[in-house]
Design an enzyme around this catalytic site. Sequence first.
Site, PDB file in Angstrom:
ATOM      1  N   LYS A  39       0.908  -1.129   0.161  1.00  0.00           N
ATOM      2  CA  LYS A  39      -0.241  -0.049  -0.124  1.00  0.00           C
ATOM      3  C   LYS A  39       0.417   1.713  -0.116  1.00  0.00           C
ATOM      4  O   LYS A  39       0.270   2.248  -0.282  1.00  0.00           O
ATOM      5  CB  LYS A  39      -0.545   0.418   1.573  1.00  0.00           C
ATOM      6  CG  LYS A  39      -2.053  -1.048   1.009  1.00  0.00           C
ATOM      7  CD  LYS A  39      -3.003  -0.768   2.370  1.00  0.00           C
ATOM      8  CE  LYS A  39      -4.444  -1.904   1.995  1.00  0.00           C
ATOM      9  NZ  LYS A  39      -5.215  -1.665   3.047  1.00  0.00           N
TER      10      LYS A  39
ATOM     11  N   GLU B  49       7.476   3.267  19.991  1.00  0.00           N
ATOM     12  CA  GLU B  49       8.141   4.027  18.829  1.00  0.00           C
ATOM     13  C   GLU B  49       7.322   4.582  17.049  1.00  0.00           C
ATOM     14  O   GLU B  49       7.103   5.796  16.685  1.00  0.00           O
ATOM     15  CB  GLU B  49       9.402   3.626  18.206  1.00  0.00           C
ATOM     16  CG  GLU B  49      10.429   3.762  19.609  1.00  0.00           C
ATOM     17  CD  GLU B  49      10.200   2.092  19.717  1.00  0.00           C
ATOM     18  OE1 GLU B  49      10.186   1.081  19.311  1.00  0.00           O
ATOM     19  OE2 GLU B  49       9.873   2.409  20.900  1.00  0.00           O
TER      20      GLU B  49
ATOM     21  N   ARG C 223       2.010  -1.295  20.444  1.00  0.00           N
ATOM     22  CA  ARG C 223       3.125  -2.602  21.231  1.00  0.00           C
ATOM     23  C   ARG C 223       4.202  -2.052  20.239  1.00  0.00           C
ATOM     24  O   ARG C 223       5.347  -2.330  21.478  1.00  0.00           O
ATOM     25  CB  ARG C 223       2.861  -3.893  20.796  1.00  0.00           C
ATOM     26  CG  ARG C 223       3.030  -3.957  19.919  1.00  0.00           C
ATOM     27  CD  ARG C 223       3.674  -5.532  19.219  1.00  0.00           C
ATOM     28  NE  ARG C 223       3.256  -5.930  18.037  1.00  0.00           N
ATOM     29  CZ  ARG C 223       3.481  -7.444  16.899  1.00  0.00           C
ATOM     30  NH1 ARG C 223       2.653  -8.450  18.156  1.00  0.00           N
ATOM     31  NH2 ARG C 223       3.768  -7.412  15.430  1.00  0.00           N
ATOM     32  N   THR C 224       4.789  -1.783  19.851  1.00  0.00           N
ATOM     33  CA  THR C 224       5.740  -0.602  19.317  1.00  0.00           C
ATOM     34  C   THR C 224       5.347   0.263  19.143  1.00  0.00           C
ATOM     35  O   THR C 224       4.884   1.019  18.693  1.00  0.00           O
ATOM     36  CB  THR C 224       6.163  -1.324  17.817  1.00  0.00           C
ATOM     37  OG1 THR C 224       6.599  -1.932  17.389  1.00  0.00           O
ATOM     38  CG2 THR C 224       8.255  -0.955  17.573  1.00  0.00           C
TER      39      THR C 224
ATOM     40  N   TYR D 267     -12.388  -8.335   9.887  1.00  0.00           N
ATOM     41  CA  TYR D 267     -13.558  -9.077   9.416  1.00  0.00           C
ATOM     42  C   TYR D 267     -13.398 -10.298   8.583  1.00  0.00           C
ATOM     43  O   TYR D 267     -14.754 -11.203   8.918  1.00  0.00           O
ATOM     44  CB  TYR D 267     -13.916  -8.545   7.891  1.00  0.00           C
ATOM     45  CG  TYR D 267     -13.085  -8.360   7.022  1.00  0.00           C
ATOM     46  CD1 TYR D 267     -11.877  -8.418   6.889  1.00  0.00           C
ATOM     47  CD2 TYR D 267     -13.266  -9.598   5.772  1.00  0.00           C
ATOM     48  CE1 TYR D 267     -11.422  -8.209   5.364  1.00  0.00           C
ATOM     49  CE2 TYR D 267     -13.397  -9.500   4.991  1.00  0.00           C
ATOM     50  CZ  TYR D 267     -11.975  -8.743   4.669  1.00  0.00           C
ATOM     51  OH  TYR D 267     -10.984  -9.112   2.823  1.00  0.00           O
TER      52      TYR D 267
ATOM     53  N   GLY E  33      -0.975  -0.177   8.392  1.00  0.00           N
ATOM     54  CA  GLY E  33      -1.622   0.755   7.284  1.00  0.00           C
ATOM     55  C   GLY E  33      -2.994   1.282   7.704  1.00  0.00           C
ATOM     56  O   GLY E  33      -3.678   2.141   7.489  1.00  0.00           O
TER      57      GLY E  33
HETATM   58  P1  NAP Z   1       0.330  -3.911   9.665  1.00  0.00           P
HETATM   59  O1  NAP Z   1       0.522  -2.570   8.507  1.00  0.00           O
HETATM   60  O2  NAP Z   1       0.730  -5.016   9.626  1.00  0.00           O
HETATM   61  O3  NAP Z   1       0.114  -3.354  11.503  1.00  0.00           O
HETATM   62  C1  NAP Z   1      -0.505  -4.299  12.404  1.00  0.00           C
HETATM   63  C2  NAP Z   1      -0.362  -3.833  13.434  1.00  0.00           C
HETATM   64  O4  NAP Z   1      -0.718  -4.413  14.204  1.00  0.00           O
HETATM   65  C3  NAP Z   1       1.085  -2.988  14.044  1.00  0.00           C
HETATM   66  O5  NAP Z   1       0.802  -1.985  14.846  1.00  0.00           O
HETATM   67  C4  NAP Z   1       1.512  -3.570  14.163  1.00  0.00           C
HETATM   68  O6  NAP Z   1       2.350  -3.968  15.711  1.00  0.00           O
HETATM   69  C5  NAP Z   1       0.124  -4.379  15.360  1.00  0.00           C
HETATM   70  N1  NAP Z   1       0.142  -5.860  15.367  1.00  0.00           N
HETATM   71  C6  NAP Z   1       0.137  -7.537  14.548  1.00  0.00           C
HETATM   72  N2  NAP Z   1       0.614  -8.126  15.342  1.00  0.00           N
HETATM   73  C7  NAP Z   1       0.086  -7.532  16.836  1.00  0.00           C
HETATM   74  C8  NAP Z   1      -0.002  -8.488  17.881  1.00  0.00           C
HETATM   75  N3  NAP Z   1      -0.118  -9.947  18.304  1.00  0.00           N
HETATM   76  N4  NAP Z   1      -0.322  -7.791  19.122  1.00  0.00           N
HETATM   77  C9  NAP Z   1      -0.086  -6.680  18.899  1.00  0.00           C
HETATM   78  N5  NAP Z   1      -0.655  -5.642  18.400  1.00  0.00           N
HETATM   79  C10 NAP Z   1       0.087  -6.016  16.983  1.00  0.00           C
HETATM   80  O7  NAP Z   1      -1.214  -3.698   8.917  1.00  0.00           O
HETATM   81  P2  NAP Z   1      -2.624  -2.833   8.531  1.00  0.00           P
HETATM   82  O8  NAP Z   1      -2.417  -3.452   6.882  1.00  0.00           O
HETATM   83  O9  NAP Z   1      -2.671  -2.339   9.284  1.00  0.00           O
HETATM   84  O10 NAP Z   1      -3.699  -4.097   9.538  1.00  0.00           O
HETATM   85  C11 NAP Z   1      -4.353  -4.598  10.117  1.00  0.00           C
HETATM   86  C12 NAP Z   1      -5.838  -5.380  10.226  1.00  0.00           C
HETATM   87  O11 NAP Z   1      -6.899  -4.886   9.865  1.00  0.00           O
HETATM   88  C13 NAP Z   1      -5.512  -6.936   9.255  1.00  0.00           C
HETATM   89  O12 NAP Z   1      -4.754  -7.617  10.162  1.00  0.00           O
HETATM   90  C14 NAP Z   1      -6.883  -6.554   9.066  1.00  0.00           C
HETATM   91  O13 NAP Z   1      -7.298  -7.609   9.350  1.00  0.00           O
HETATM   92  C15 NAP Z   1      -7.706  -5.168   9.384  1.00  0.00           C
HETATM   93  N6  NAP Z   1      -8.111  -4.408   7.994  1.00  0.00           N
HETATM   94  C16 NAP Z   1      -9.142  -4.804   7.718  1.00  0.00           C
HETATM   95  C17 NAP Z   1      -9.854  -4.138   6.421  1.00  0.00           C
HETATM   96  C18 NAP Z   1     -11.103  -4.380   6.086  1.00  0.00           C
HETATM   97  O14 NAP Z   1     -11.991  -4.333   4.860  1.00  0.00           O
HETATM   98  N7  NAP Z   1     -12.757  -4.770   7.079  1.00  0.00           N
HETATM   99  C19 NAP Z   1      -8.989  -3.666   5.461  1.00  0.00           C
HETATM  100  C20 NAP Z   1      -7.979  -3.593   6.186  1.00  0.00           C
HETATM  101  C21 NAP Z   1      -6.916  -3.825   6.881  1.00  0.00           C
HETATM  102  P3  NAP Z   1       3.967  -3.713  15.200  1.00  0.00           P
HETATM  103  O15 NAP Z   1       4.249  -1.986  14.737  1.00  0.00           O
HETATM  104  O16 NAP Z   1       4.401  -4.130  17.394  1.00  0.00           O
HETATM  105  O17 NAP Z   1       4.529  -4.237  14.295  1.00  0.00           O
END
Ligand code: NAP
Length: 460
Positions: free
Chosen positions: A268, A351, A348-349, A410, A327
């Site tokens: 993205k 920074e 959790r991170t 979801y 993201g």
């Molecule tokens: P991403 O960029 O990889 O970010 C994930 C975030 O979650 C990071 O801040 C990470 O922390 C944190 N994280 C990951 N594992 C964790 C854990 N076990 N405990 C605590 N924090 C944790 O992913 P993203 O694109 O933002 O997506 C996040 C979620 O949003 C996806 O898994 C998806 O389910 C959902 N999503 C839904 C839709 C929808 O249409 N409903 C669309 C997009 C995304 P760190 O910074 O410490 O690594």
Amino acid sequence: MRVVLIGFRGTGKTETGRLLSRLTAVPFLDTDAMIEASAGMTIHEIFHREGEEGFRAREREVIRALSPGDAVIGTGGGAILDPVNVALLRKGSTMVLLEADEAVIEKRIAASTRPPLTTHPLREEIHELLELRRPLYAAAADFRIDTSLKSQNEVVLVIRKFLDEGTVPRQARESLVSFLEGSGIPDSEVAEARILTDVDLWDPRTRLYAIAGYPATQSRSPLLFNRLFKHYGLSCHYLRFQDPDLSRILRLADETDLRGLSVTIPFKQEILSTLTDVEVHANAIGAVNTVVRCGTRRFGYNTDWIGIREPLSDHRGEKAVVLGAGGAAAAAVYALLSLDMEVTILNRTVEKAASMAERFGCSYGPPSAFDRLDPAVVVNATPVGMEPELKSPLQKHQLRSTMTVFDLVYTPPETPLLRIARNSRCQTIPGTEMFVRQAAAQFRHFTGIAPPLDLIRSAM
Ligand code: NAP
């Protein structure tokens, strides 16, 4: 053969339409001429008496009443502004966008008696309207031709070539199928994609779309978009491009003249630098999840924030916590700030939370800070709770019945966090609501058609 010509004034729709109709022996229907005939007034008179609104209402009626079947249809430059018009025009048709340089358009229409749509001098009006309309033309078009340096005959020849041969050479379709075979996507999708290389079944007018991601197997977009294409009678097919290398995916997109790309993890941010036109929201969020390709233009949008903002629109000005700093969290923070909420990012991170908070001008902290914040709105933007690891990022004692809890995860539709929140009598919003809304906005960017949310819910 049913061809609809779209594009700005002065791009040659009427002359091209007449010539194409003569050479193919199908009727030419010019919606502007039909409006004048049914109103008994010139377009100038309609604008003078009824304003642009009156003209658009008449245009809608004429488009609604167009007879089905073979035809070449010429449309007014603003017909595609209305998504209902686009849905009606696109059904069973091939949409051809005629374009021309602004200077060429100015020269061609300088002597026209058509009413201006702004108070600006002609050159500025053309520039201003084209800036606004270019993404809408790109959305509604199957094929696009630059008519600036072409004669009418040449334009018609190109259209006939599109209709007969399409723009995706056989070799490109073969390498696409080989790519899909080695990409780890479900066998049923590979089998469906083999139609691309089937001489009897391949329709050259079919336009291709895909999701780009790694992994991409979890996405429901192929199922959803293919059902929507079918529903609206569009000759389009949506594929799954799963590969760790974005440049490889973009090469495939070029070779197969891909019309649109949904973008997911981890591309993205990376995709931003490859685009020619990035809308203001995507720039502010720093991420693109939708790309529309038209000629040499690559339009980038973010529809994730729309999917988060809409279900929370009644919570303007409230105190909110976003869990996560990736993201989806950036889209959430942008959406909540657009509703004047007071936002704290917990991650959790820490920074990463700090740098996102600095970028958006809000507060941040570690997840343990949640209990002293007492927010009215909680958005989970971490993957915690996603199948198969069914955990909750918050515990029951942390939730109050005054809270609204929105889990962006979801799969499953009711996550452990939502179950705990429901039991604590919180208002809950499932991640499917975000998915449905971002998908509706994405489909509109892809096709110019605005599907109702219920249609998307039932298609899923
Ligand atoms: P991403 O960029 O990889 O970010 C994930 C975030 O979650 C990071 O801040 C990470 O922390 C944190 N994280 C990951 N594992 C964790 C854990 N076990 N405990 C605590 N924090 C944790 O992913 P993203 O694109 O933002 O997506 C996040 C979620 O949003 C996806 O898994 C998806 O389910 C959902 N999503 C839904 C839709 C929808 O249409 N409903 C669309 C997009 C995304 P760190 O910074 O410490 O690594």
